[in-house]
Structures are given as C-alpha cells and as structure tokens.
Design a protein around this motif. Structure first.
Motif, PDB file in Angstrom:
ATOM      1  N   LYS A 267       7.022   3.444 -36.395  1.00 33.73           N
ATOM      2  CA  LYS A 267       5.743   3.757 -36.461  1.00 33.73           C
ATOM      3  C   LYS A 267       4.914   2.378 -35.915  1.00 33.73           C
ATOM      4  CE  LYS A 267       3.554   4.730 -40.004  1.00 33.73           C
ATOM      5  NZ  LYS A 267       3.177   4.534 -41.729  1.00 33.73           N
ATOM      6  N   VAL A 268       5.530   1.189 -35.962  1.00 36.53           N
ATOM      7  CA  VAL A 268       4.943  -0.085 -35.402  1.00 36.53           C
ATOM      8  C   VAL A 268       5.037   0.044 -33.923  1.00 36.53           C
ATOM      9  CG1 VAL A 268       5.410  -2.267 -34.860  1.00 36.53           C
ATOM     10  CG2 VAL A 268       5.476  -1.525 -37.472  1.00 36.53           C
ATOM     11  N   TYR A 269       6.119   0.781 -33.231  1.00 35.39           N
ATOM     12  CA  TYR A 269       6.373   0.760 -31.773  1.00 35.39           C
ATOM     13  C   TYR A 269       5.026   1.793 -31.204  1.00 35.39           C
ATOM     14  CZ  TYR A 269      10.271  -1.875 -30.752  1.00 35.39           C
ATOM     15  OH  TYR A 269      11.332  -2.911 -30.792  1.00 35.39           O
ATOM     16  N   TYR A 270       4.616   2.808 -31.920  1.00 36.23           N
ATOM     17  CA  TYR A 270       3.836   3.963 -31.552  1.00 36.23           C
ATOM     18  C   TYR A 270       2.333   3.195 -31.533  1.00 36.23           C
ATOM     19  CZ  TYR A 270       6.508   7.960 -30.930  1.00 36.23           C
ATOM     20  OH  TYR A 270       7.424   8.990 -30.392  1.00 36.23           O
ATOM     21  N   SER A 271       2.144   1.977 -32.357  1.00 39.10           N
ATOM     22  CA  SER A 271       0.860   1.446 -32.798  1.00 39.10           C
ATOM     23  C   SER A 271       0.509   0.305 -31.347  1.00 39.10           C
ATOM     24  CB  SER A 271       0.681   0.935 -34.105  1.00 39.10           C
ATOM     25  OG  SER A 271       1.772  -0.369 -34.067  1.00 39.10           O
ATOM     26  N   ILE A 272       1.581   0.180 -30.613  1.00 36.86           N
ATOM     27  CA  ILE A 272       1.256  -0.825 -29.357  1.00 36.86           C
ATOM     28  C   ILE A 272       0.600  -0.542 -28.672  1.00 36.86           C
ATOM     29  CG2 ILE A 272       2.664  -2.122 -28.036  1.00 36.86           C
ATOM     30  CD1 ILE A 272       5.194  -2.183 -29.709  1.00 36.86           C
ATOM     31  N   ASN A 273      -0.158  -1.413 -28.429  1.00 41.98           N
ATOM     32  CA  ASN A 273      -1.194  -1.206 -26.893  1.00 41.98           C
ATOM     33  C   ASN A 273      -0.449  -1.538 -25.792  1.00 41.98           C
ATOM     34  OD1 ASN A 273      -2.988  -1.638 -24.936  1.00 41.98           O
ATOM     35  ND2 ASN A 273      -4.916  -2.167 -26.335  1.00 41.98           N
ATOM     36  N   TRP A 274       0.125  -0.522 -25.258  1.00 49.21           N
ATOM     37  CA  TRP A 274       1.074  -0.922 -24.260  1.00 49.21           C
ATOM     38  C   TRP A 274       0.386  -1.329 -22.810  1.00 49.21           C
ATOM     39  CZ3 TRP A 274       5.964  -1.898 -25.082  1.00 49.21           C
ATOM     40  CH2 TRP A 274       6.466  -1.390 -26.098  1.00 49.21           C
ATOM     41  N   THR A 275      -0.560  -0.930 -22.672  1.00 47.12           N
ATOM     42  CA  THR A 275      -1.609  -1.364 -21.336  1.00 47.12           C
ATOM     43  C   THR A 275      -1.938  -2.933 -21.433  1.00 47.12           C
ATOM     44  OG1 THR A 275      -2.803   0.776 -21.270  1.00 47.12           O
ATOM     45  CG2 THR A 275      -3.748  -1.150 -20.038  1.00 47.12           C
ATOM     46  N   LYS A 276      -2.380  -3.489 -22.677  1.00 47.02           N
ATOM     47  CA  LYS A 276      -2.495  -4.747 -22.721  1.00 47.02           C
ATOM     48  C   LYS A 276      -1.258  -5.594 -22.726  1.00 47.02           C
ATOM     49  CE  LYS A 276      -7.143  -4.830 -22.371  1.00 47.02           C
ATOM     50  NZ  LYS A 276      -7.975  -5.274 -23.658  1.00 47.02           N
ATOM     51  N   THR A 277      -0.376  -5.146 -23.506  1.00 44.44           N
ATOM     52  CA  THR A 277       0.877  -5.612 -23.721  1.00 44.44           C
ATOM     53  C   THR A 277       1.874  -5.862 -22.142  1.00 44.44           C
ATOM     54  OG1 THR A 277       1.362  -4.820 -25.909  1.00 44.44           O
ATOM     55  CG2 THR A 277       3.384  -5.474 -24.503  1.00 44.44           C
TER      56      THR A 277
ATOM     57  N   TYR B 201      -1.402  -4.954 -30.679  1.00 41.16           N
ATOM     58  CA  TYR B 201      -1.490  -3.806 -31.240  1.00 41.16           C
ATOM     59  C   TYR B 201      -3.003  -3.674 -31.454  1.00 41.16           C
ATOM     60  CZ  TYR B 201       3.234  -4.798 -32.998  1.00 41.16           C
ATOM     61  OH  TYR B 201       4.395  -5.393 -32.841  1.00 41.16           O
ATOM     62  N   GLY B 202      -3.500  -2.111 -31.253  1.00 43.65           N
ATOM     63  CA  GLY B 202      -4.834  -2.107 -31.299  1.00 43.65           C
ATOM     64  C   GLY B 202      -5.741  -2.434 -30.114  1.00 43.65           C
ATOM     65  N   ASP B 203      -7.052  -2.539 -30.316  1.00 45.59           N
ATOM     66  CA  ASP B 203      -7.860  -2.885 -29.214  1.00 45.59           C
ATOM     67  C   ASP B 203      -8.105  -4.235 -29.112  1.00 45.59           C
ATOM     68  OD1 ASP B 203      -8.387  -0.350 -28.214  1.00 45.59           O
ATOM     69  OD2 ASP B 203     -10.088  -0.114 -29.698  1.00 45.59           O
ATOM     70  N   VAL B 204      -8.338  -4.888 -28.239  1.00 47.47           N
ATOM     71  CA  VAL B 204      -8.223  -6.405 -27.804  1.00 47.47           C
ATOM     72  C   VAL B 204      -8.881  -6.704 -26.695  1.00 47.47           C
ATOM     73  CG1 VAL B 204      -6.051  -6.777 -27.170  1.00 47.47           C
ATOM     74  CG2 VAL B 204      -7.295  -8.697 -27.795  1.00 47.47           C
ATOM     75  N   LYS B 205      -9.991  -7.590 -26.677  1.00 52.22           N
ATOM     76  CA  LYS B 205     -10.683  -8.091 -25.583  1.00 52.22           C
ATOM     77  C   LYS B 205     -10.100  -9.258 -24.939  1.00 52.22           C
ATOM     78  CE  LYS B 205     -15.037  -9.462 -23.799  1.00 52.22           C
ATOM     79  NZ  LYS B 205     -16.558  -9.805 -23.941  1.00 52.22           N
ATOM     80  N   PHE B 206      -9.356  -9.371 -23.740  1.00 52.48           N
ATOM     81  CA  PHE B 206      -8.927 -10.550 -22.959  1.00 52.48           C
ATOM     82  C   PHE B 206     -10.232 -11.265 -22.152  1.00 52.48           C
ATOM     83  CE2 PHE B 206      -4.552  -8.825 -22.064  1.00 52.48           C
ATOM     84  CZ  PHE B 206      -4.416  -8.969 -23.342  1.00 52.48           C
ATOM     85  N   THR B 207     -11.021 -11.938 -22.956  1.00 52.53           N
ATOM     86  CA  THR B 207     -12.146 -12.651 -22.367  1.00 52.53           C
ATOM     87  C   THR B 207     -11.529 -13.537 -21.257  1.00 52.53           C
ATOM     88  OG1 THR B 207     -13.283 -12.700 -24.524  1.00 52.53           O
ATOM     89  CG2 THR B 207     -14.074 -14.349 -22.582  1.00 52.53           C
ATOM     90  N   SER B 208     -10.580 -14.591 -21.714  1.00 52.54           N
ATOM     91  CA  SER B 208      -9.837 -15.098 -20.569  1.00 52.54           C
ATOM     92  C   SER B 208      -8.601 -15.384 -21.152  1.00 52.54           C
ATOM     93  CB  SER B 208     -10.310 -16.327 -20.138  1.00 52.54           C
ATOM     94  OG  SER B 208      -9.818 -17.331 -19.446  1.00 52.54           O
ATOM     95  N   ILE B 209      -7.325 -15.195 -20.201  1.00 49.73           N
ATOM     96  CA  ILE B 209      -6.088 -15.753 -20.411  1.00 49.73           C
ATOM     97  C   ILE B 209      -5.694 -16.436 -19.405  1.00 49.73           C
ATOM     98  CG2 ILE B 209      -5.404 -13.654 -21.860  1.00 49.73           C
ATOM     99  CD1 ILE B 209      -4.040 -12.509 -19.378  1.00 49.73           C
ATOM    100  N   GLY B 210      -6.518 -17.324 -18.870  1.00 48.82           N
ATOM    101  CA  GLY B 210      -6.300 -18.195 -17.580  1.00 48.82           C
ATOM    102  C   GLY B 210      -5.687 -19.707 -18.004  1.00 48.82           C
ATOM    103  N   GLY B 211      -5.502 -19.888 -19.228  1.00 48.50           N
ATOM    104  CA  GLY B 211      -4.712 -21.007 -19.736  1.00 48.50           C
ATOM    105  C   GLY B 211      -3.332 -20.973 -19.598  1.00 48.50           C
ATOM    106  N   LYS B 212      -2.725 -21.905 -20.064  1.00 45.44           N
ATOM    107  CA  LYS B 212      -1.011 -22.109 -20.021  1.00 45.44           C
ATOM    108  C   LYS B 212      -0.568 -21.558 -21.289  1.00 45.44           C
ATOM    109  CE  LYS B 212       2.753 -25.253 -19.517  1.00 45.44           C
ATOM    110  NZ  LYS B 212       3.363 -26.657 -19.596  1.00 45.44           N
ATOM    111  N   ILE B 213       0.407 -20.502 -21.385  1.00 47.26           N
ATOM    112  CA  ILE B 213       0.986 -20.101 -22.524  1.00 47.26           C
ATOM    113  C   ILE B 213       2.621 -20.261 -22.399  1.00 47.26           C
ATOM    114  CG2 ILE B 213       1.245 -17.820 -23.827  1.00 47.26           C
ATOM    115  CD1 ILE B 213      -1.681 -17.028 -22.620  1.00 47.26           C
ATOM    116  N   GLU B 214       2.993 -20.740 -23.357  1.00 45.11           N
ATOM    117  CA  GLU B 214       4.615 -21.166 -23.348  1.00 45.11           C
ATOM    118  C   GLU B 214       5.283 -20.869 -24.553  1.00 45.11           C
ATOM    119  OE1 GLU B 214       7.158 -25.209 -22.584  1.00 45.11           O
ATOM    120  OE2 GLU B 214       5.174 -25.124 -22.683  1.00 45.11           O
ATOM    121  N   ILE B 215       6.325 -20.141 -24.411  1.00 44.82           N
ATOM    122  CA  ILE B 215       7.358 -19.955 -25.666  1.00 44.82           C
ATOM    123  C   ILE B 215       8.530 -20.968 -25.487  1.00 44.82           C
ATOM    124  CG2 ILE B 215       8.569 -18.129 -26.662  1.00 44.82           C
ATOM    125  CD1 ILE B 215       6.771 -16.017 -25.312  1.00 44.82           C
TER     126      ILE B 215
END
Length: 251
Positions: A20-30, A51-65
């Motif tokens: 159910k969780v996998y079906y709720s993923i927003n694959w486009t944004k992911t 998951y669900g709708d989200v607005k990417f106002t900006s993702i220009g910063g540095k993201i690290e895992i």
C-alpha cells in the motif's frame, strides 16, 4: 499450529501494508529528485521517496546522505501516522545544506525552508510528523531518534530584526538549535533559536522551547510557555519500542 498461522498472517499483513505504501509514492517527484540531486550510483537506489503532492520551490542546495544507502530510507510525506489524507500543501525550499545521517521520516503536508547559509542535519530515525514546519537560516541539528509530533515547528530565526528600544541594541537574528538523541516531542511543540536539549528529553504538547536545557541532565520532561523543567527520571521506552519502530518505519 495456531502460532504458525498467526506468524504467517503477520507476514502477509506486513507485506500488504508495505505494498500500500509503494502505491502511494509520488514516482514523478521521487525520480526527479533522486536523479537531480545525487550521483547516478546513489540515485538509482532511490534513497528518497516522496508521497502525495509536494511543491519543489527550490532544490538547488546541497543534499547529502551519510551512511549506507537504502531504498526509501528518507520519506517525505511518509504515511506512518493515524491520519490518512494529504491536503496537498507540502513544500520544500532547499537553498543551503541538508544532511541525512540515516533513515528519516516526514509526515504529510510538511514545510521545509533552508536558507542559502543554512545547515540542517537529521540524525538516524529523526522525524517530523504531519503539518510540521522547519525553517533553517543558520544551523539546526536533530539527533538520532529525535522525533517530533504533528503541527510542530523548528525555527532558528526571528525573521525580523528585534531591538532594545531603550539602548538601541539589536538582538541576534539567528542562533543554532541542537536537539539531543532520543528526544520525544509531542504535538504542537515550537522550538526557537538558541534551543539545546539533552539526550532522552521529552517535550510536552504545546510547549515553546527557547533556551539551553542540558543543565537539567538527561531523562527529563520539560513543558510550558516558555518550557521549564517538570520532571526527571522519565523517558519514552525507547528500548521497548525500538525494534517495532525500526521495522515499521524502515522500507
């Protein structure tokens, strides 16, 4: 025989819930986020799910895992709470640096803003529940298992310059926030600039934190507006919950 049936049922139910969780993923944004922000070797493992709708106002910063990369280890809008509906108002604006130290969860309809000079770090199994707000202009650090309830907000800035009207002294606009390991904050908790909490700190609902509480030691309960020491020798049963929590939260 009954125990075997119970065991099989639990396995089937767990598998169903994860499906159910996998079906709720927003694959486009992911897909867009992962392949936009990470090297191909990392992106193909899809460590971040939306998951669900989200607005990417900006993702220009540095993201690290930092640490081992696993599929879906970071969930934005992850459906782990009692409420099941998204309002569709989730928004992220990442101009500065965002670091994940392990698995992290965000509930539904979150808001995140990290300024150009901001540094925000989430410890392993840190989380912000639904309708949470995080605004980082300088530095915000959440320790391992620092978990915040719904409608909480963590803000390290005044936004507007404040001053002493008698002396003309201008107060500092921002100050770092440090949340200790194994902190449990209930719903509608506000954490403002200059807050530091110890490990194993519990924060009562509707509390406003704006100071350093480490002098009270660990295993404490704080609450009120502003927060004050309420009780010592108290903690969420992390050892009792940890295995179940990890199993339920990790994809």
């Amino acid at each position: 025989m009954i125990e075997i049936l119970k065991h099989n049922y639990r396995k089937i139910n767990t598998g169903y819930q994860k499906l159910k969780v996998y079906y709720s993923i927003n694959w486009t944004k992911t897909l867009y986020f992962n392949f936009k922000k990470f090297p191909f070797s990392v992106a193909k493992q899809l460590p971040v799910f939306f998951y669900g709708d989200v607005k990417f106002t900006s993702i220009g910063g540095k993201i690290e895992i930092k640490g081992a990369i696993k599929k879906g280890m970071i969930g934005f809008g992850q459906p782990y709470e009692m409420n099941t509906l998204h309002k569709g108002i989730a928004e992220i604006n990442i101009l500065g640096t965002l670091v994940f130290m392990g698995h992290v969860q965000f509930g539904k309809d979150y808001f995140m803003y990290i300024g150009e000079k901001g540094y925000c770090e989430f410890g392993h199994m840190a989380s912000l529940a639904s309708n949470a707000k995080l605004i980082c202009m300088e530095r915000i650090i959440l320790g391992n298992y620092a978990r915040f309830g719904s409608e909480s907000q963590i803000i390290d800035t005044n936004f507007h310059q404040m001053m002493d009207t008698q002396t003309g002294e201008k107060f500092k606009l921002t100050a770092p926030i440090f949340i200790g390991n194994y902190n449990y904050a209930s719903s509608r908790v506000t954490v403002l600039q200059g807050t530091t909490t110890p490990d194993f700190c519990t924060i009562a609902s509707n509390t406003l934190c704006n100071a350093d509480y480490t002098s009270f030691g660990s295993n404490i309960l704080i609450g009120g507006i502003p927060a004050k020491f309420l009780k010592d020798s108290i903690s969420r049963d992390w050892e009792g919950e940890k295995a179940a929590l990890d199993n339920y939260m990790m994809m």
